[in-house]
Each structure stands twice: as structure tokens, then as C-alpha cells.
Design an enzyme around this catalytic site. Structure first.
Site, PDB file in Angstrom:
ATOM      1  N   ASP A 160       0.841  -1.196   0.000  1.00 59.20           N
ATOM      2  CA  ASP A 160       0.000   0.000   0.000  1.00 59.20           C
ATOM      3  C   ASP A 160       0.878   1.248   0.000  1.00 59.20           C
ATOM      4  OD1 ASP A 160      -3.221   0.535   1.018  1.00 59.20           O
ATOM      5  OD2 ASP A 160      -1.803   2.212   1.106  1.00 59.20           O
ATOM      6  N   ILE A 161       0.473   2.251  -0.776  1.00 54.78           N
ATOM      7  CA  ILE A 161       1.266   3.475  -0.909  1.00 54.78           C
ATOM      8  C   ILE A 161       1.253   4.306   0.379  1.00 54.78           C
ATOM      9  CG2 ILE A 161      -0.527   5.064  -1.763  1.00 54.78           C
ATOM     10  CD1 ILE A 161       1.468   5.808  -4.025  1.00 54.78           C
ATOM     11  N   GLY A 192     -15.367   3.287   4.346  1.00 54.41           N
ATOM     12  CA  GLY A 192     -13.981   3.668   4.083  1.00 54.41           C
ATOM     13  C   GLY A 192     -13.420   3.210   2.759  1.00 54.41           C
ATOM     14  N   GLN A 193     -14.262   2.598   1.896  1.00 51.21           N
ATOM     15  CA  GLN A 193     -13.729   2.180   0.593  1.00 51.21           C
ATOM     16  C   GLN A 193     -13.532   3.403  -0.292  1.00 51.21           C
ATOM     17  OE1 GLN A 193     -16.032  -0.822  -1.493  1.00 51.21           O
ATOM     18  NE2 GLN A 193     -14.481  -1.043  -3.105  1.00 51.21           N
ATOM     19  N   HIS A 222     -10.207  -5.184  -3.165  1.00 47.88           N
ATOM     20  CA  HIS A 222      -8.871  -5.369  -2.584  1.00 47.88           C
ATOM     21  C   HIS A 222      -9.001  -5.816  -1.144  1.00 47.88           C
ATOM     22  CE1 HIS A 222     -10.080  -1.146  -2.219  1.00 47.88           C
ATOM     23  NE2 HIS A 222      -9.448  -1.118  -1.062  1.00 47.88           N
ATOM     24  N   HIS A 272      -7.100  -5.912   2.281  1.00 49.04           N
ATOM     25  CA  HIS A 272      -5.964  -5.339   3.020  1.00 49.04           C
ATOM     26  C   HIS A 272      -5.382  -6.423   3.926  1.00 49.04           C
ATOM     27  CE1 HIS A 272      -6.878  -0.905   2.464  1.00 49.04           C
ATOM     28  NE2 HIS A 272      -8.094  -1.372   2.269  1.00 49.04           N
TER      29      HIS A 272
HETATM   30  P1  5GP Z   1      -9.735   1.476   0.621  1.00 47.28           P
HETATM   31  O1  5GP Z   1      -9.797   2.766   1.396  1.00 47.28           O
HETATM   32  O2  5GP Z   1     -10.470   1.601  -0.697  1.00 47.28           O
HETATM   33  O3  5GP Z   1     -10.151   0.256   1.396  1.00 47.28           O
HETATM   34  O4  5GP Z   1      -8.211   1.223   0.306  1.00 47.28           O
HETATM   35  C1  5GP Z   1      -7.544   1.780  -0.769  1.00 47.28           C
HETATM   36  C2  5GP Z   1      -6.081   1.698  -0.467  1.00 47.28           C
HETATM   37  O5  5GP Z   1      -5.374   1.876  -1.671  1.00 47.28           O
HETATM   38  C3  5GP Z   1      -5.590   2.762   0.512  1.00 47.28           C
HETATM   39  O6  5GP Z   1      -5.007   2.138   1.647  1.00 47.28           O
HETATM   40  C4  5GP Z   1      -4.589   3.572  -0.300  1.00 47.28           C
HETATM   41  O7  5GP Z   1      -3.482   3.990   0.446  1.00 47.28           O
HETATM   42  C5  5GP Z   1      -4.203   2.605  -1.403  1.00 47.28           C
HETATM   43  N1  5GP Z   1      -3.822   3.223  -2.660  1.00 47.28           N
HETATM   44  C6  5GP Z   1      -4.527   4.171  -3.341  1.00 47.28           C
HETATM   45  N2  5GP Z   1      -3.880   4.503  -4.478  1.00 47.28           N
HETATM   46  C7  5GP Z   1      -2.758   3.724  -4.522  1.00 47.28           C
HETATM   47  C8  5GP Z   1      -1.695   3.608  -5.469  1.00 47.28           C
HETATM   48  O8  5GP Z   1      -1.644   4.270  -6.504  1.00 47.28           O
HETATM   49  N3  5GP Z   1      -0.710   2.715  -5.175  1.00 47.28           N
HETATM   50  C9  5GP Z   1      -0.729   1.946  -4.043  1.00 47.28           C
HETATM   51  N4  5GP Z   1       0.294   1.105  -3.859  1.00 47.28           N
HETATM   52  N5  5GP Z   1      -1.732   2.031  -3.132  1.00 47.28           N
HETATM   53  C10 5GP Z   1      -2.729   2.911  -3.368  1.00 47.28           C
END
Ligand code: 5GP
Ligand code: ZN
Length: 121
Positions: A32-33, A100-101, A107, A109
Site C-alpha cells: 500500500d502506498i 472507508g472504501q 482489494h 488489506h
Molecule cells: P480502501 O480505502 O479503498 O479500502 O483502500 C484503498 C487503499 O489503496 C488505501 O489504503 C490507499 O493507500 C491505497 N492506494 C490508493 N492509491 C494507490 C496507489 O496508486 N498505489 C498503491 N500502492 N496504493 C494505493
């Protein structure tokens, strides 16, 4: 199958760089970034599915495979359950904006490397 403007489809296609942790025919995993723990890996199907809520019956084996891959990665990255307080990891799907998505490509985590509290925020 793929979505032109989806950020994670772009990562699968290599159009956006990522730090790969694991890859097979069906699944891609990368760091994750913006990690929330020492280990924070995203495990995604290469197939575009909006999120776990939108997975269909035909995706059951694929969704199950995500968890097998998660276990393999947890072992490799040293966060498998053990006797230490830091052992163990958390697997999370954020499902929908209110939960929080932020990225609408399924994906899982995998977060670990520190102690976690319950309930989550
Ligand atoms: P969500 O909030 O949708 O469950 O998780 C999305 C995740 O994707 C976040 O933890 C965010 O940091 C990660 N993320 C978003 N854009 C990128 C990207 O371009 N590269 C990487 N490696 N992670 C990303
Ligand atoms: Zn996608």
C-alpha cells in the site's frame, strides 16, 4: 474484465508503478502506498470487480484464493500468528464509501507488524 480508468487495473497492467509482493494468473499483491502498519499489502484480483459486495457466485473460487494468497504473504513477510504480542495480522475489506472504501476495485488489506485494537475506528 478491465476498466480503463480504474487505478488498480492500471497497476495490474503496469501503467502505474507498484511494489509487487506476489503475482499469479488471477491475483496481484503490492505494498500500500500509504501504509497504516509496518506491513500493509493489498491483494487484488486481476479481474475488475467493484468490491467484495459486488463479487458474484462465479467469483467464489477467486475470492477464496485471495485468502490463501494472504496466508502465503503473511508467512513470507513474518507476520503469521505466533506467541509474541506482535504476531498475527488483520485482513480487511472496506465495503462502500461509508465503510472507508476509496478504490472501487476489490482489494483485501493485509495489515500487520504491530498490535491492533478492537473495535477498529
Ligand atoms: P480502501 O480505502 O479503498 O479500502 O483502500 C484503498 C487503499 O489503496 C488505501 O489504503 C490507499 O493507500 C491505497 N492506494 C490508493 N492509491 C494507490 C496507489 O496508486 N498505489 C498503491 N500502492 N496504493 C494505493
Ligand atoms: Zn479495476
Amino acid at each position: 474484465m478491465e476498466e480503463k480508468d480504474c487505478i488498480f487495473c492500471k497497476i495490474v497492467r503496469g501503467e502505474i508503478p507498484s511494489k509487487k509482493v506476489y503475482e499469479d494468473e488471477q491475483v496481484y499483491a503490492f505494498h500500500d502506498i500509504n501504509p497504516v502498519a509496518p506491513v500493509h499489502v493489498l491483494i487484488i484480483p486481476k479481474k475488475h470487480i467493484k468490491g467484495i459486495h459486488w463479487a458474484e457466485e462465479q467469483d467464489e473460487a477467486l475470492v477464496g484464493h485471495l485468502f490463501t494468497v494472504a496466508r502465503t504473504i503473511a508467512e513470507e513477510l513474518g507476520v503469521a500468528p505466533n506467541e509474541d504480542a506482535e504476531g498475527g495480522y488483520r485482513l480487511v475489506f472496506n465495503v462502500g464509501k461509508g465503510a472507508g472504501q476509496t478504490v472501487f476495485h476489490l482489494h483485501l488489506h493485509l495489515i500487520g507488524g504491530r498490535a491492533f485494537t478492537w473495535p477498529p475506528g
